[in-house]
Design an enzyme around this catalytic site. Sequence first.
Site, PDB file in Angstrom:
ATOM      1  N   LYS A   1       0.858  -1.184   0.000  1.00 23.08           N
ATOM      2  CA  LYS A   1       0.000   0.000   0.000  1.00 23.08           C
ATOM      3  C   LYS A   1       0.892   1.231   0.000  1.00 23.08           C
ATOM      4  CE  LYS A   1      -3.601   2.390   2.553  1.00 23.08           C
ATOM      5  NZ  LYS A   1      -4.582   2.311   3.627  1.00 23.08           N
TER       6      LYS A   1
ATOM      7  N   LYS B   1      -2.031  -1.424  -3.998  1.00 27.58           N
ATOM      8  CA  LYS B   1      -2.898  -0.256  -3.950  1.00 27.58           C
ATOM      9  C   LYS B   1      -2.082   1.030  -3.992  1.00 27.58           C
ATOM     10  CE  LYS B   1      -5.886   2.032  -0.685  1.00 27.58           C
ATOM     11  NZ  LYS B   1      -6.313   2.129   0.668  1.00 27.58           N
TER      12      LYS B   1
END
Length: 325
Positions: A195, A248
Site C-alpha cells: 500500500k 494499492k
Amino acid sequence: MTFPAHRPRRLRRSELIRRMVRETRLTTDGFIYPMFVCPGEKVRTEVSSMPGIHQQSADQIVEECREVESLGIPAIILFGLPTKKDERGSEASAATGTVQRAIAGIRKANLKLLVITDVCLCEYTSHGHCGVVEHGAILNDPTLELLAEEALSHARAGADIVAPSDMMDGRVAAIRRKLDDHGFADVAILAYAAKYCSGFYGPFRDAAQSAPQFGDRRSYQMDPANAREALKEVALDLEEGADMVMVKPALPYLDIIRAVRERFDVPVAAYNVSGEYAMVKAAARNGWIDEQRVTLEILTAIQRAGAGMILTYHAKDVARWLKTC
Ligand code: PBG
C-alpha cells in the site's frame, strides 16, 4: 524481410476474430465493491468527490447490497464511520459499531455476498492516523492488539474476510493469531500488502472522514518510488499468514501488480482507488472522455497486469455494461 508474410492486422479484421484471439476477458467474478457505513437510519449522502458513491446507514447498505448481489458482483468491502472518534479509535471494535451492524443486517437478509471488512483505525481515531499516537509518533507494536481486536469483532459479526489496511509491521500475524484463538480459523485475511503513500486517496478521505489531523502517512505507507520493497512487504505478509495480497493504488502501479503476480502463487487483488475513480468521473462529466470506454479499458488493464480481484467503485456500472454488451 518479414513483410508481407507477417500481417498482424489479419487478426483484427472483424469483431468475431478479435473476440476469438482476445487475451484478457474482463469479468465481474473478481470484483469487490467498496461501501461506506455511517451511523443512524435511512441516511444516504452522496460523497461529492465520488459521484454515485454514498455514506449510508446500515439499513441502506443492506438495500444496496441487494442490488450488488443481483448484478452478479460477488463481494463488498465495508468501511465504517463511527459515532465518535477518540485517541485509540475504540469504536472500531465495538460490537455495536457501524460496520458490525451492517454485517449483521447483510447476514440477516441472507444475501449471497462475500463480506470483507477494512481493518484500520484512521476512520475511528481523533488524530486520523492508522495507529496509536504518542508524542506525534505512530507506534507500531501497541497498535497490533487494537487491530486484532477490530478484526475479531468483524469476524464475530459475520465477516468472511478481513482486510488490514494500516501498514503496521506484524499486523497479519497478530490478526491471524487472534482469529485462530477465538475459533475463527476459517476467516481469511486479504492483506493490503503493498500500500503506497498516495495522493490518489484524497476523495476516500472525504468519504471516510479519515484525513490525518497532523503530518502524513509517509512513516508507514510505502514510498511510490519503490518496487522491490513491495515484494518484500508481500513476502512478509504471506509468511505471517495472509491468504491473499493487495496492491494499492492500481493504475499507477501496474508494474507492481505484474511483479507480485509473477513472484507469488496466491490470489492478487488491486485497489482501483477513489482518486482514480474521481478522475474518470470528472473528465466524463466535462465531456472530455467517454466514461464507459475509458472505465472498461482501465479495468481490463488492471486485470491484464495480473489482478484476479479488483476493488472498484465502478463495479456496479461495469456489471451493467458487461450484461448488455
Ligand atoms: C484506510 C484506507 C484508505 C483507503 C483504503 N483504506 C485511505 C488511506 O490510507 O488514507 C483508500 C481507498 C481509496 O482511496 O479508495 N487506511
